[in-house]
Design an enzyme around this catalytic site. Structure first.
Site, PDB file in Angstrom:
ATOM      1  N   LYS A  20      80.380   7.695  75.320  1.00 35.70           N
ATOM      2  CA  LYS A  20      79.422   8.036  74.258  1.00 35.70           C
ATOM      3  C   LYS A  20      78.619   9.250  74.708  1.00 35.70           C
ATOM      4  O   LYS A  20      77.984   9.245  75.771  1.00 35.70           O
ATOM      5  CB  LYS A  20      78.513   6.821  74.045  1.00 35.70           C
ATOM      6  CG  LYS A  20      77.873   6.740  72.691  1.00 35.70           C
ATOM      7  CD  LYS A  20      77.212   5.370  72.560  1.00 35.70           C
ATOM      8  CE  LYS A  20      76.409   5.259  71.287  1.00 35.70           C
ATOM      9  NZ  LYS A  20      75.558   4.069  71.314  1.00 35.70           N
TER      10      LYS A  20
HETATM   11  C1  E4P Z   1      74.611   2.634  68.445  1.00 35.96           C
HETATM   12  O1  E4P Z   1      75.547   3.231  68.834  1.00 35.96           O
HETATM   13  C2  E4P Z   1      73.233   3.144  68.465  1.00 35.96           C
HETATM   14  O2  E4P Z   1      72.857   3.472  69.745  1.00 35.96           O
HETATM   15  C3  E4P Z   1      72.311   2.132  67.847  1.00 35.96           C
HETATM   16  O3  E4P Z   1      72.905   1.618  66.669  1.00 35.96           O
HETATM   17  C4  E4P Z   1      70.925   2.617  67.601  1.00 35.96           C
HETATM   18  O4  E4P Z   1      70.242   1.639  66.868  1.00 35.96           O
HETATM   19  P1  E4P Z   1      68.657   1.591  66.728  1.00 35.96           P
HETATM   20  O5  E4P Z   1      68.222   2.684  65.803  1.00 35.96           O
HETATM   21  O6  E4P Z   1      68.391   0.222  66.175  1.00 35.96           O
HETATM   22  O7  E4P Z   1      68.089   1.774  68.108  1.00 35.96           O
END
Ligand code: E4P
Length: 217
Positions: A87
Site C-alpha cells: 500500500k
Molecule cells: C483503508 O485502506 C483505509 O486506510 C481506511 O479505510 C481508512 O479509514 P478511516 O477513514 O476510517 O480511517
C-alpha cells in the site's frame, strides 16, 4: 464486489473470515498502532499472521515517503507472503514507486485518494488497487459516493484495469451504495459488514416462525 475487512484486529479478522464472505484485509499504520503492534519485527509478524488466517489479498502500508525507501520497504513487505499488496500513498514518489512495483511484478494499493485526477494517475502508474476514502470525504462536507461514480465512469470509458477499492467505509449503507456504483472492492469495519445482516422485519418474522414451530414440535 469483493469484501475486505479494514482492520488489524485479529479477532475481528477471524470473525469476518468465519462468515465465509471475506476476500481480503486492508490495514494502515493507524490500525496497526491501535492494536499495539510495535517494532519492525512485530509488524512483519502481524502481517504474516493475517496472511496465514485469510486466503486473499492483504494490504500492508509503507511508511516511507521517498522513492528509494518506498521501494526497499515495499520489497520487504512483498516478501512476507504472496498475497501481500504493497500500500503506497498518493504522492509523487508514491506514483513513481507504484510504476516501479508494477513493472517488477509487485502488486500495489494506492491509498489516500480523494479526487478523480489522483485516481487517473494511480491507474496510469499500474496500481492493482486504488483506494478512495469515502467517509473522510463525507466528513469534510463533500460527497464520497459521487467520487466512486465518477471514477467508475472514467475507468470504464478508458479501460483502466486498476480496481476501485472503496475505503473509509462508515456504515452498511456505504457498502450498498458502493455496490450500486460499481466499486470492485469495499473494505469495511466489521460493524458495517455485520450491519448488512440486520432488518427488524427479519427479527420479527423469525420470532413468529419459532413461536409457531412450537405448535407442532
Ligand atoms: C483503508 O485502506 C483505509 O486506510 C481506511 O479505510 C481508512 O479509514 P478511516 O477513514 O476510517 O480511517
Amino acid at each position: 464486489m469483493k469484501f475486505f475487512i479494514d482492520t488489524a484486529n485479529l479477532a475481528q479478522i477471524k470473525e469476518a473470515n468465519d462468515l465465509g464472505i471475506l476476500d481480503g484485509v486492508t490495514t494502515n499504520p493507524s490500525l496497526m498502532a491501535k492494536e499495539g503492534v510495535k517494532g519492525n519485527d512485530a509488524v512483519m509478524q502481524h502481517y504474516k499472521t493475517i496472511c496465514e488466517m485469510v486466503d486473499g489479498d492483504i494490504s500492508a502500508e509503507v511508511i516511507s515517503t521517498d522513492f528509494e525507501n518506498i521501494i526497499a520497504e515495499g520489497k520487504k513487505l512483498a516478501a512476507i507472503h504472496k498475497n501481500i499488496v504493497v500500500k503506497v500513498p498518493m504522492i509523487k514518489d508514491g506514483i513513481k514507486a507504484i510504476k516501479w512495483f508494477s513493472d517488477n511484478g509487485i502488486r500495489t494499493n494506492c491509498t489516500l485518494v480523494f479526487s478523480a485526477g489522483q485516481a487517473i494517475l494511480a491507474a496510469k502508474a499500474g496500481a492493482t488497487y486504488m483506494s478512495p476514502f469515502i467517509g473522510r470525504i463525507d466528513d469534510s462536507g463533500w460527497d464520497g459516493m459521487e467520487l466512486i461514480h465518477q471514477i467508475r465512469q472514467i475507468y470504464s470509458i478508458q479501460g483502466f484495469k486498476t480496481e476501485i477499492l472503496a475505503a473509509s467505509i462508515r456504515n452498511p449503507n456505504h457498502i450498498i451504495k458502493c455496490a450500486e456504483a460499481g466499486a470492485d472492492v469495499c473494505t469495511c469495519p466489521l460493524d458495517s459488514i455485520l450491519g448488512l445482516l440486520k432488518h427488524p422485519l427479519t427479527d420479527i418474522g423469525l420470532a413468529k416462525f419459532l413461536e409457531d414451530a412450537q405448535k407442532f414440535a
